[in-house]
Motif scaffolding. Structure first.
Motif, PDB file in Angstrom:
ATOM      1  N   THR B  94       0.655  -1.760   0.304  1.00 17.57           N
ATOM      2  CA  THR B  94       0.079  -0.224  -0.268  1.00 17.57           C
ATOM      3  C   THR B  94       0.529   1.013   0.042  1.00 17.57           C
ATOM      4  OG1 THR B  94       0.284   0.538   2.097  1.00 17.57           O
ATOM      5  CG2 THR B  94      -1.611  -1.089   1.818  1.00 17.57           C
ATOM      6  N   GLU B  95       0.191   2.881  -0.014  1.00 19.47           N
ATOM      7  CA  GLU B  95       1.317   3.298   0.063  1.00 19.47           C
ATOM      8  C   GLU B  95       0.917   4.347   1.287  1.00 19.47           C
ATOM      9  OE1 GLU B  95       1.186   4.953  -4.586  1.00 19.47           O
ATOM     10  OE2 GLU B  95      -0.567   4.627  -4.501  1.00 19.47           O
ATOM     11  N   PHE B  96       0.578   5.696   1.709  1.00 15.86           N
ATOM     12  CA  PHE B  96       0.507   5.796   2.915  1.00 15.86           C
ATOM     13  C   PHE B  96      -0.932   6.640   3.167  1.00 15.86           C
ATOM     14  CE2 PHE B  96       4.685   5.286   0.761  1.00 15.86           C
ATOM     15  CZ  PHE B  96       5.381   4.612   1.494  1.00 15.86           C
ATOM     16  N   PHE B  97      -0.273   7.351   4.775  1.00 21.92           N
ATOM     17  CA  PHE B  97      -1.706   8.509   5.149  1.00 21.92           C
ATOM     18  C   PHE B  97      -1.394   8.968   6.495  1.00 21.92           C
ATOM     19  CE2 PHE B  97      -5.319   8.205   8.108  1.00 21.92           C
ATOM     20  CZ  PHE B  97      -6.413   9.046   7.120  1.00 21.92           C
ATOM     21  N   ALA B  98      -1.531   9.957   6.397  1.00 20.52           N
ATOM     22  CA  ALA B  98      -0.572  11.797   6.674  1.00 20.52           C
ATOM     23  C   ALA B  98      -1.630  12.690   7.039  1.00 20.52           C
ATOM     24  CB  ALA B  98       0.414  12.119   6.356  1.00 20.52           C
ATOM     25  N   ALA B 326     -10.662 -10.305 -11.269  1.00 23.82           N
ATOM     26  CA  ALA B 326     -12.438 -10.121 -10.803  1.00 23.82           C
ATOM     27  C   ALA B 326     -12.801 -11.075  -9.648  1.00 23.82           C
ATOM     28  CB  ALA B 326     -13.497 -10.630 -11.470  1.00 23.82           C
ATOM     29  N   THR B 327     -12.357 -12.369  -8.746  1.00 26.44           N
ATOM     30  CA  THR B 327     -13.046 -12.559  -7.753  1.00 26.44           C
ATOM     31  C   THR B 327     -12.191 -12.944  -6.091  1.00 26.44           C
ATOM     32  OG1 THR B 327     -13.176 -14.748  -8.866  1.00 26.44           O
ATOM     33  CG2 THR B 327     -14.750 -13.961  -8.651  1.00 26.44           C
ATOM     34  N   GLU B 328     -11.020 -12.528  -6.968  1.00 28.21           N
ATOM     35  CA  GLU B 328      -9.907 -12.225  -5.903  1.00 28.21           C
ATOM     36  C   GLU B 328     -10.144 -11.982  -4.201  1.00 28.21           C
ATOM     37  OE1 GLU B 328      -7.282 -14.479  -6.221  1.00 28.21           O
ATOM     38  OE2 GLU B 328      -7.328 -14.995  -8.209  1.00 28.21           O
ATOM     39  N   ASP B 329     -10.542 -11.066  -4.215  1.00 28.98           N
ATOM     40  CA  ASP B 329     -11.260 -10.225  -3.105  1.00 28.98           C
ATOM     41  C   ASP B 329     -12.457  -9.127  -3.889  1.00 28.98           C
ATOM     42  OD1 ASP B 329     -10.835  -8.977  -0.911  1.00 28.98           O
ATOM     43  OD2 ASP B 329      -7.885  -9.374  -0.407  1.00 28.98           O
ATOM     44  N   THR B 330     -12.659  -8.366  -2.581  1.00 30.09           N
ATOM     45  CA  THR B 330     -13.145  -7.670  -2.591  1.00 30.09           C
ATOM     46  C   THR B 330     -13.388  -5.718  -2.531  1.00 30.09           C
ATOM     47  OG1 THR B 330     -14.123  -7.406  -0.129  1.00 30.09           O
ATOM     48  CG2 THR B 330     -15.197  -9.216  -1.796  1.00 30.09           C
ATOM     49  N   GLN B 338      -5.461  -7.279   2.039  1.00 28.99           N
ATOM     50  CA  GLN B 338      -5.284  -8.075   0.486  1.00 28.99           C
ATOM     51  C   GLN B 338      -4.225  -8.159   0.164  1.00 28.99           C
ATOM     52  OE1 GLN B 338      -7.304  -5.378  -2.653  1.00 28.99           O
ATOM     53  NE2 GLN B 338      -9.024  -4.944  -1.701  1.00 28.99           N
ATOM     54  N   ARG B 339      -4.206  -9.292  -1.041  1.00 31.50           N
ATOM     55  CA  ARG B 339      -3.174 -10.274  -1.244  1.00 31.50           C
ATOM     56  C   ARG B 339      -2.098  -9.570  -1.519  1.00 31.50           C
ATOM     57  NH1 ARG B 339      -5.936 -14.438  -3.602  1.00 31.50           N
ATOM     58  NH2 ARG B 339      -3.799 -14.496  -5.022  1.00 31.50           N
ATOM     59  N   GLN B 340      -1.083  -9.585  -1.555  1.00 28.05           N
ATOM     60  CA  GLN B 340       0.353  -8.982  -2.535  1.00 28.05           C
ATOM     61  C   GLN B 340       0.234  -9.141  -4.321  1.00 28.05           C
ATOM     62  OE1 GLN B 340       3.974  -9.378  -0.876  1.00 28.05           O
ATOM     63  NE2 GLN B 340       4.396  -8.274  -2.613  1.00 28.05           N
ATOM     64  N   ASP B 341      -0.307 -10.018  -3.994  1.00 32.00           N
ATOM     65  CA  ASP B 341      -0.447 -10.577  -6.358  1.00 32.00           C
ATOM     66  C   ASP B 341      -2.182  -9.886  -6.050  1.00 32.00           C
ATOM     67  OD1 ASP B 341      -1.549 -12.657  -4.154  1.00 32.00           O
ATOM     68  OD2 ASP B 341      -1.155 -14.244  -5.394  1.00 32.00           O
ATOM     69  N   THR B 342      -2.498  -9.334  -5.751  1.00 37.94           N
ATOM     70  CA  THR B 342      -4.067  -8.919  -6.281  1.00 37.94           C
ATOM     71  C   THR B 342      -4.666  -7.500  -5.470  1.00 37.94           C
ATOM     72  OG1 THR B 342      -5.678 -10.086  -3.823  1.00 37.94           O
ATOM     73  CG2 THR B 342      -4.707 -11.642  -6.607  1.00 37.94           C
ATOM     74  N   VAL B 343      -3.890  -7.061  -5.154  1.00 35.49           N
ATOM     75  CA  VAL B 343      -4.257  -6.095  -4.445  1.00 35.49           C
ATOM     76  C   VAL B 343      -4.306  -4.391  -5.315  1.00 35.49           C
ATOM     77  CG1 VAL B 343      -2.403  -4.984  -3.830  1.00 35.49           C
ATOM     78  CG2 VAL B 343      -3.963  -4.203  -2.784  1.00 35.49           C
ATOM     79  N   ARG B 344      -4.247  -4.527  -6.358  1.00 36.69           N
ATOM     80  CA  ARG B 344      -4.028  -3.823  -7.308  1.00 36.69           C
ATOM     81  C   ARG B 344      -4.887  -3.338  -8.900  1.00 36.69           C
ATOM     82  NH1 ARG B 344       0.071  -2.088 -10.341  1.00 36.69           N
ATOM     83  NH2 ARG B 344      -1.580  -1.889 -12.307  1.00 36.69           N
ATOM     84  N   TYR B 345      -5.829  -5.339  -8.772  1.00 35.77           N
ATOM     85  CA  TYR B 345      -7.037  -5.293  -8.657  1.00 35.77           C
ATOM     86  C   TYR B 345      -7.871  -4.676  -8.228  1.00 35.77           C
ATOM     87  CZ  TYR B 345      -4.206  -9.778 -11.234  1.00 35.77           C
ATOM     88  OH  TYR B 345      -3.473 -10.052 -11.265  1.00 35.77           O
ATOM     89  N   PHE B 346      -7.673  -4.023  -7.100  1.00 35.36           N
ATOM     90  CA  PHE B 346      -8.705  -3.477  -6.395  1.00 35.36           C
ATOM     91  C   PHE B 346      -8.880  -2.588  -6.284  1.00 35.36           C
ATOM     92  CE2 PHE B 346      -9.268  -8.323  -6.008  1.00 35.36           C
ATOM     93  CZ  PHE B 346     -10.667  -8.492  -6.629  1.00 35.36           C
ATOM     94  N   ALA B 347      -7.501  -2.329  -5.981  1.00 30.81           N
ATOM     95  CA  ALA B 347      -7.080  -0.871  -5.927  1.00 30.81           C
ATOM     96  C   ALA B 347      -6.750   0.202  -7.361  1.00 30.81           C
ATOM     97  CB  ALA B 347      -5.928  -0.800  -5.804  1.00 30.81           C
TER      98      ALA B 347
END
Lengths: 318, 533
Positions: B94-98, B326-330, B338-347
């Motif tokens: 992920t990236e950040f939050f400040a 499509a179905t890896e996560d929500t 989220q999983r490292q290899d699928t987070v970008r699909y949902f970001a």
């Protein structure tokens, strides 16, 4: 006889034996057809009665192509935009230069093609070495007679090219290029270094190619049985007559460059449909024929160069 | 108010915490117990001294050669929310939050080196062999800077009626000088489009950094500054490899990340997804001709496929990546979980396709209105998904609860198809039957366009609920074709080829054409391999 004369005579000999060109072209078609038919069936099946076929037939339907490749096996996944026009040349040349692996169906086709061409090479070289046209039976007989020794030469050749594309390529591009460019922040500089690596690599490959070419020619023209003696004789010839041997090779490389440059200009795109598709295919086949002519020109001019060295025409022995 | 005297913090008051996973080895979040409780209305000043070694560039920070890009380089204070501190551990995915604040930064670099940073330069002090550049910026939540003696500085101004003027400063590599105008044009596109759609860019200045070759710092956003990325050899056309796409995307983050400070640890889609969606929209508006391209020979030599035009819904919304995962996560799952290899699909991917589906379904004014309201509510704040979803539902002319449940909270798969198309003679007329099927678990109202041999067209509406629906017609002419979702509203549909069927198919013709094209490609491979024969 000058280098250019040897090259020109070789080209003339190829021009006088058009059925050799036809033979090689048929080889490329015969090897391509089985996977092509499988691909055709897969495309037709995937499109079915969909209206997406209209856009695929009239131009490039990128949406459908993506869906097709996403649901396809290794063969189907090769249907990418790289297949269109001159990109095909870039794709394949780049794959070779960067030692990129190919998918199994393409590798099988490639191995099949190489096996066919290796089998036919003695007959083709013999025909190019003879002053008078021979028969198909004579060509095939020569192929058969030379099969064993050409298999042995093919094994040696495979080992050498394996070392070049395995070890030397890794040394140049994985080790040297990576270490030299590790801290480079200017892309142009890195590109020039890569070009330098390509030049070095392909000079070595060309040298090996030249030696194997003359080894094949000496095997046929002098009816040599020993692979080692043919290779030694080839090296000796190149060493003794470098201007002639390398000169005709360079002329053929230039001819190949001209063929590629012309295809760069006229390569058909994918926006056609109907008859235009067949016209585009015909243009592409003319290009394929021109590439095969160049391949024959390598052998033809190298035969002429060797015969000039011997001071005689035709088959020296046998 | 300031404390009467500095109160040094001892090591005993410092401890590392791991609020996300309890990992005792994690050293990325530090909790400090203050000597006394800070009362409501009180102000405290924290002085923090630290040293850090600048690494070779990786993950968009560090140095290579004489190029420095310094990001995520100082200890950040967590965000204090009503529910407490929101301060996540470092997550590689992920990236950040400040929180927003005022940054007043002095940067000492060798004399003559060019500096770019968040904010604007307030002063430059000559110290002999070095110079100190002072940069200040208010109302931002991060600060990044770069320096190199190789940068060439170019400036331009964005002037658009109805929008505040913006001074653009481009720090470009010498080998990319011919691409100066392309960088500025892409940045202008964002300032104009995003400024009109969502709200004006408030800072009055923006710095575009063209990163050094193989610095791995390209394509990243920071407040009032972003890194683009291009190549020495590029197409004269606009492609995904030319500076336009990355410039539009990263400049777009000034709005969705910079001004609207969403929590990238938790809801990455709110900056990456919305921005990917808006990037595609801006590109489609300002660059009507975009082509596919590919790089050969070690990634140095470009080739543009002028036969292959890029499309917003497929190429810029990243439809293919959405389908892969499509179905890896929500989307609703917190990004850092989220999983490292699928987070970008949902970001990135699904949110862009999802928003574009919403645009086509509800209309651009509805989606734009919801995004604009989110932008206005969330400017210099930290809005969560509920803010956007609330604005969207209030503006939508229909109940979207089910769609949001299926697509945001769940991973429903949408796949509508024309299952059959048949014609039979009956009573001297043609009886045509069109079978429409729902192959996925997702439900969406769809149109079905039926075209007859005489050119007549009928559009049927289907709520898409049942597994299938059959339409029958008894007319003098037979049906010729049928398309479900002809306007392609449901971009989330995972198979578009099966959305249509015709009784005059051209599949064989298309197969022939592409097989002939492919044969030549294969022959090229054989001829290239022919070097070994």
């Amino acid at each position: 006889m000058s280098t250019f004369t040897a090259w020109r005579d070789g080209v003339v000999r190829v021009g006088r034996a058009p059925w050799l060109l036809l033979l090689l072209w048929l080889c490329s078609v015969v090897v391509s057809l089985p996977p092509a038919l499988a691909l055709h069936a897969a495309i037709a099946s995937h499109l079915g009665n969909s209206l997406e076929a209209d856009r695929a037939a009239d131009g490039v339907n990128a949406t459908w192509m993506q869906e097709f490749t996403a649901s396809s096996d290794a063969l189907g996944r090769t249907l990418r935009s790289d297949t269109i026009g001159f990109a095909a040349v870039l794709d394949q040349t780049s794959a070779l230069a960067d030692n990129r692996s190919v998918v199994a169906p393409v590798a099988i086709a490639g191995i099949g093609y190489l096996a066919l061409v290796w089998f036919l090479t003695p007959g083709i070289i013999g025909r190019l070495a003879e002053a008078t046209p021979g028969t198909a039976a004579r060509l095939l007989a020569r192929c058969g007679a030379h099969t064993a020794r050409f298999v042995r030469l093919a094994i040696v050749s495979a080992i050498v090219y394996g070392v070049l594309f395995g070890s030397l390529h890794a040394l140049l591009f994985d080790d040297l290029f990576d270490s030299v460019t590790h801290d480079i922040t200017v892309e142009r500089t890195a590109f020039m270094i890569r070009v330098g690596c390509y030049v070095v690599f392909f000079l070595v490959v060309a040298a090996a190619n030249l030696v194997f070419d003359f080894a094949k020619i000496r095997m046929v023209v002098e009816d040599r049985h020993s692979v080692l003696s043919s290779l030694a004789a080839s090296v000796a010839f190149v060493a003794r007559r470098p201007a002639l041997a390398i000169g005709v090779y360079a002329c053929n490389v230039a001819l190949l460059a001209i063929v590629l440059a012309i295809y760069f200009i006229i390569a058909p795109g994918a926006l056609s449909s109907g008859v235009a598709v067949w016209v585009g295919f015909a243009v592409s086949q003319i290009y394929v024929a021109a590439r095969l002519f160049t391949k024959l020109a390598f052998w033809g001019s190298e035969v002429c160069a060797l015969q000039k060295h011997f001071g005689c025409s035709g088959i020296v022995r046998g | 108010m300031l404390p009467e005297r500095p109160a040094p913090i001892s090591d005993r008051q410092i401890r590392y915490i791991a609020p996300d996973d309890g990992n005792a080895d994690d050293r990325t979040v530090m909790a400090v117990s203050l000597p006394r409780v800070v009362q409501p209305g009180e102000t405290i000043v924290l002085s923090l001294a630290w040293t850090a070694r600048v690494p070779r560039t990786f993950d968009r920070t560090g140095t290579i050669g004489d190029y420095y890009f310094i990001a995520q380089w100082f200890p950040k204070i967590g965000v204090l929310e009503d529910s407490g501190w929101n301060c996540h551990q470092f997550h590689a995915t992920t990236e950040f939050f400040a929180d927003y604040g005022v940054y007043d930064v002095r940067i000492r670099v060798p004399k003559g080196w060019v500096v770019g940073a968040t904010g604007t330069e307030q002063s430059r002090t000559d110290e002999g062999a070095t110079e100190v550049h002072r940069y200040v910026q208010e109302d931002v939540h991060d600060f990044a800077w770069t320096t190199s003696p190789d940068f060439i500085v170019r400036t331009a101004r964005f002037d658009e009626p109805g929008l505040p003027a913006v001074d653009m400063r481009l720090l470009i590599q010498p080998e990319h000088l011919t691409q100066v105008d392309r960088h500025f044009a892409a940045t202008r596109s964002v300032l104009r489009r995003y400024g009109t759609w969502f709200g004006p860019y408030p800072y009055g200045h923006i710095t575009i950094v063209d990163p050094a070759f193989q610095s791995e710092t390209g394509g990243m956003e920071y407040p009032t500054l972003f890194t683009a990325g291009t190549s020495w050899l590029i197409s004269r056309h606009v492609t995904l490899s030319t500076p336009e796409e990355v410039t539009v995307h990263e400049a777009g983050h000034q709005f969705w990340y910079g001004i609207v400070g969403t929590n990238e640890f938790e809801h990455a889609w709110m900056d990456e997804g919305i921005n990917t969606f808006a990037t595609g929209r801006a590109l489609a508006e300002d660059y009507p001709e975009l082509f596919a391209d590919r790089y050969y020979f070690g990634g140095f030599v470009p080739w543009t496929f002028t036969d292959v035009r890029l499309q917003r819904e497929t190429d810029f919304d990243r439809l293919w990546d959405y389908r892969r995962g499509a179905t890896e996560d929500t989307m609703s799952n917190l990004s850092y979980r989220q999983r490292q290899d699928t987070v970008r699909y949902f970001a990135y991917d699904k949110p862009a396709v999802w928003l574009h589906t919403l645009e086509r379904w509800l209309g651009w004014p509805t989606v734009q209105g919801a995004l604009r309201a989110t932008f206005e509510d969330g400017a210099f704040a930290h809005p969560g998904p509920a803010v956007f979803l609330g604005h969207l539902q209030r503006r939508a002319d229909r109940d979207i609860t089910r769609f949001i449940d299926q697509t945001y909270r769940q991973s429903a798969v949408f796949d509508y198809s024309i299952g059959d198309l048949a014609v039979a003679a009956r009573h001297g007329q043609k009886e045509s039957r069109v079978l429409v099927r729902r192959l996925g678990d997702g439900v969406f109202p769809v149109d079905v366009l039926v075209t007859f041999e005489n050119g007549d067209r009928i559009t049927e509406r289907w709520n898409g609920e049942s597994r299938w629906r059959e339409f029958t017609y008894l007319r003098p002419t037979a049906v010729r074709s049928a398309v479900v979702d002809p306007q392609r509203q449901l971009l989330l549909d995972v198979n578009f080829t099966n959305n249509s069927r015709t009784l005059a198919p051209r599949g064989a013709e298309a197969a022939r054409k592409w097989t002939l094209t492919w044969i030549v490609w294969l022959q090229n491979a054989l001829l290239t391999w022919g070097i070994f024969a």
